[in-house]
Motif scaffolding. Sequence first.
Motif, PDB file in Angstrom:
ATOM      1  N   PRO A   1       9.766  85.536  14.493  1.00 28.74           N
ATOM      2  CA  PRO A   1       9.870  84.265  15.228  1.00 28.74           C
ATOM      3  C   PRO A   1       9.322  83.058  14.468  1.00 28.74           C
ATOM      4  O   PRO A   1       9.930  81.983  14.498  1.00 28.74           O
TER       5      PRO A   1
ATOM      6  N   LYS B   1      11.776  82.234  11.535  1.00 34.65           N
ATOM      7  CA  LYS B   1      13.049  81.700  12.041  1.00 34.65           C
ATOM      8  C   LYS B   1      12.871  80.278  12.547  1.00 34.65           C
ATOM      9  O   LYS B   1      13.725  79.414  12.306  1.00 34.65           O
TER      10      LYS B   1
ATOM     11  N   HIS C   1      11.590  76.540  20.056  1.00 33.36           N
ATOM     12  CA  HIS C   1      12.302  77.741  19.628  1.00 33.36           C
ATOM     13  C   HIS C   1      11.587  78.964  20.191  1.00 33.36           C
ATOM     14  O   HIS C   1      10.387  79.120  20.006  1.00 33.36           O
ATOM     15  N   GLU C   2      12.336  79.815  20.881  1.00 27.66           N
ATOM     16  CA  GLU C   2      11.820  81.081  21.395  1.00 27.66           C
ATOM     17  C   GLU C   2      12.745  82.184  20.903  1.00 27.66           C
ATOM     18  O   GLU C   2      13.967  82.028  20.950  1.00 27.66           O
ATOM     19  N   LEU C   3      12.169  83.307  20.454  1.00 20.59           N
ATOM     20  CA  LEU C   3      12.972  84.392  19.899  1.00 20.59           C
ATOM     21  C   LEU C   3      12.470  85.742  20.389  1.00 20.59           C
ATOM     22  O   LEU C   3      11.303  86.085  20.201  1.00 20.59           O
TER      23      LEU C   3
ATOM     24  N   PHE D   1      13.872  89.085  19.407  1.00 21.81           N
ATOM     25  CA  PHE D   1      14.854  89.649  18.477  1.00 21.81           C
ATOM     26  C   PHE D   1      14.980  91.160  18.670  1.00 21.81           C
ATOM     27  O   PHE D   1      14.261  91.947  18.061  1.00 21.81           O
TER      28      PHE D   1
ATOM     29  N   GLU E   1      17.441  84.230  22.363  1.00 21.18           N
ATOM     30  CA  GLU E   1      16.868  83.163  21.543  1.00 21.18           C
ATOM     31  C   GLU E   1      17.265  81.847  22.201  1.00 21.18           C
ATOM     32  O   GLU E   1      18.430  81.657  22.549  1.00 21.18           O
TER      33      GLU E   1
ATOM     34  N   THR F   1      16.866  77.652  21.650  1.00 24.28           N
ATOM     35  CA  THR F   1      16.468  76.528  20.808  1.00 24.28           C
ATOM     36  C   THR F   1      16.881  75.245  21.516  1.00 24.28           C
ATOM     37  O   THR F   1      18.009  75.140  21.988  1.00 24.28           O
TER      38      THR F   1
END
Length: 142
Positions: free
Chosen positions: A28, A31, A40-42, A44, A50, A52
């Motif tokens: 995170p 990225k 931004h949140e991820l 994965f 995700e 943005t």
Amino acid sequence: MTVIHSTFTLERTYTATPSRVFDAWADPAAKARWFGGETHELDFRAGGREVTTGTAPNGTKLAATSTYHDIVPGERIVYSTTLTGGDTLATVSTTTVELLPDGDGTRLVLTEQGTFLDGAEEPAWREQGTGDWLDKLGEELK
């Protein structure tokens, strides 16, 4: 009311291994550095999301929300994305990222199939923006 369907493929060659390129996508913090956005949140993983956010030049709030469908570490990433401007859905797309060994490095092949709605975004803008963040990924890998 208009609908434009578009597909593009971009390729980049990086000196980093496929595993390293994959890690820059999966981490995170990494990225967020190369992908950009105001927030931004991820999450994965297959089934993960995700999100943005950003602001368009005209002040409209933008949100890109992706769902990951297929992840093969060091080899492949498949996800779908919606892009909204304010409350208006602009695009829906499916993206496949392939990470192919290329000598000591990686050849990344990204193919995106998009549906662009009512002129809110143009395929050429998406292709240019995607190319820009792939270039930033290259900088992250140095």
